[in-house]
Motif scaffolding. Sequence first.
Motif, short mmCIF file in Angstrom:
data_model
loop_
_atom_site.label_atom_id
_atom_site.label_comp_id
_atom_site.label_asym_id
_atom_site.label_seq_id
_atom_site.Cartn_x
_atom_site.Cartn_y
_atom_site.Cartn_z
N VAL A 64 44.01 -20.76 -82.91
CA VAL A 64 45.35 -20.77 -83.18
C VAL A 64 45.86 -21.91 -84.08
O VAL A 64 46.64 -21.72 -84.88
N ALA A 65 44.90 -22.94 -83.83
CA ALA A 65 45.39 -24.08 -84.62
C ALA A 65 45.03 -24.08 -86.22
O ALA A 65 45.74 -24.18 -87.16
N ARG A 66 43.81 -23.10 -86.40
CA ARG A 66 43.36 -22.82 -87.54
C ARG A 66 44.46 -21.90 -88.20
O ARG A 66 44.53 -21.83 -89.73
N LEU A 67 44.93 -20.84 -87.48
CA LEU A 67 45.81 -20.00 -87.84
C LEU A 67 47.22 -20.64 -88.62
O LEU A 67 47.53 -20.43 -89.50
N ILE A 68 47.60 -21.66 -87.72
CA ILE A 68 48.76 -22.33 -88.40
C ILE A 68 48.28 -23.02 -89.40
O ILE A 68 49.26 -23.06 -90.48
N LEU A 69 47.47 -23.86 -89.47
CA LEU A 69 47.00 -24.53 -90.72
C LEU A 69 46.68 -23.43 -91.95
O LEU A 69 47.27 -23.87 -92.90
N LEU A 70 46.37 -22.44 -91.73
CA LEU A 70 46.23 -21.43 -92.88
C LEU A 70 47.56 -20.95 -93.40
O LEU A 70 47.55 -20.68 -94.76
N CYS A 71 48.32 -20.61 -92.34
CA CYS A 71 49.78 -20.26 -92.81
C CYS A 71 50.23 -21.49 -93.62
O CYS A 71 50.96 -20.87 -94.52
N LEU A 72 50.14 -22.72 -93.15
CA LEU A 72 50.84 -23.76 -93.75
C LEU A 72 49.96 -23.93 -95.28
O LEU A 72 50.65 -24.13 -96.32
N LEU A 73 48.89 -23.60 -95.38
CA LEU A 73 48.02 -23.58 -96.64
C LEU A 73 48.61 -22.46 -97.70
O LEU A 73 48.91 -22.85 -98.81
N PHE A 74 49.08 -21.46 -97.09
CA PHE A 74 49.41 -20.35 -98.03
C PHE A 74 51.02 -20.63 -98.46
O PHE A 74 51.52 -20.40 -99.56
N VAL A 75 51.44 -21.29 -97.58
CA VAL A 75 52.98 -21.95 -98.03
C VAL A 75 52.82 -23.00 -98.84
O VAL A 75 53.59 -22.74 -100.28
N VAL A 76 51.94 -23.70 -99.24
CA VAL A 76 51.78 -24.68 -99.96
C VAL A 76 51.32 -24.05 -101.29
O VAL A 76 51.78 -24.15 -102.55
N LEU A 77 50.34 -22.97 -101.41
CA LEU A 77 49.82 -22.32 -102.47
C LEU A 77 51.00 -21.68 -103.20
O LEU A 77 50.97 -21.54 -104.21
N GLY A 78 52.10 -20.84 -102.26
CA GLY A 78 53.24 -20.45 -103.06
C GLY A 78 54.13 -21.71 -103.63
O GLY A 78 54.62 -21.22 -104.78
N SER A 79 54.13 -22.58 -103.02
CA SER A 79 55.07 -23.64 -103.70
C SER A 79 54.53 -24.20 -105.02
O SER A 79 55.08 -24.35 -105.85
N MET A 80 53.14 -24.38 -104.77
CA MET A 80 52.54 -24.64 -106.20
C MET A 80 52.59 -23.81 -107.13
O MET A 80 52.88 -24.24 -108.36
N ARG A 81 52.62 -22.56 -106.98
CA ARG A 81 52.78 -21.39 -107.86
C ARG A 81 54.23 -21.55 -108.69
O ARG A 81 54.21 -21.39 -109.80
#
Length: 493
Positions: A64-81
């Motif tokens: 579950v923790a990995r899923l949450i971190l991966l979701c945050l990672l994709f939020v950051v990727l969208g922000s970076m783009r």
Amino acid sequence: MKPVKFFEKVAGSKSKTFISFCFCFIMGVGFFSFIEISGTKLYYLLICGFVILFGLIFWWKNKVARLILLCLLFVVLGSMRFVGEMMSSQAVTNNDGRLFYGIVDEEPNFKIDNAEYIVSTEFNEKVLIRLPLYPQYNYGDRLMIDCLPALPQNYPSGIFDYRRYLSNQGIFSVCFNPPVTKIGIDEGNLLKSILLKTKNMVSEQINRLFVEPESSLLAGLLYGGRSGLPKELSDSFRRTGLSHIVAVSGYNISIISVIFLNILIVLGFSRPKAFWLAIIGLVSFVIFTGASASVVRAGIMGSLVLIAEKVGRLSDAGRLLFLAGALILLVNPRLLVWDAGFQLSFLATLGLIYLTPHLWFSKRKIPELFFNIVNPTVAAIIATAPLIMFQFGQLSLSALPANVLVIWMIPWLMLFGFLSLSLGWIFYPLGQIIAWLTGFGLKYVIMVTSWFSARTWAAVEMNISWWMMLIMYLLIVLFFYAKSKNFIIGRRI
């Protein structure tokens, strides 16, 4: 449902996990689109956040923790783009003085009293050049322009954000009425040049076979060429919620595609054959209209609706829709908040995929063909109504009856309109006969539109705030979620 249970459920489903990642990327793009903050320091800060999250994913073993971190990672990727796109956006700089060279990179936009050209400069930057109507230049012409490019200015009314509109097309500089010299021809893409020349031939043939306003309406149906529509008729389309039929948008193409598919099935084609015929028609339409970025996006949305109709599984269609949305925003992140056309296309497609199966119109109570027209139309109207009220401040009360009476005829008008043009090139009198028959259908569309538009109740001014729009969408989601779980809110009619 407790948050931990929710994330466990998502982590246990590949489909839900995939959609979550796409949604988080879109959310990251959307967050910085709203606040419009960018800069080098922020970009580097986001890179640091990405590295930290990436490291934590390997360090943390909990699913579950990995899923949450991966979701945050994709939020950051969208922000970076989005932040990266804002950093790369700048006006054309001409260090050599006022003179620069460019090639007409898109189809010219000829208006009543001027012409607009999108010119790609030698630095691979786009500039909008506004010139007198004559002399006219064509796609692929190389121009020498004596101008100091300037930033676009918004209109004083503040209703329409002209700068954002241009930036969505990658245009950050404008020149108005500069001295221009043509120094070359046919330097554009060969395929695109052929398509645009074919399109011009079609436009000339339409004007020979049809009179106004039927000719402009057919041009709008076939390739989105609505510049010739009389203002009164254009306003009537807007008041009755029918503007989409004369615009090349995902909203329009999605509805037309699913209705065309259902008409083919009713005519006796098997579902697989009808699907491939509809796909071929859709691809041909995208190519014929010039395959611009907006048209390709519309074609993607339309194809997703056809796929949903074919496979019959919402999870598959939903995954494709969110993947398509994420990929489109990866190419141009400005579209999410700054482009109403993309928003309408995405929401209409979402409605056609998810709302249509749960609408209350029953095949047992109405004929199948009528059912196949009403349900997609209602789904698209429900899915886009809150956004239209937020973006344009109008609610069309006549949209449902007007669309039901008109939309079924649009595929036939497109088919017979194209047939009349083709036959007109082969044997002109035969083309005239088909055009005469097609003209009755075009007159019918205009008559219905004008009649509804003349009603005082056709449309009402209704401006809503962004939070009211979100509440309305939340209520729509809750209502249809309850119906999908057999908690009926209201009986079927």
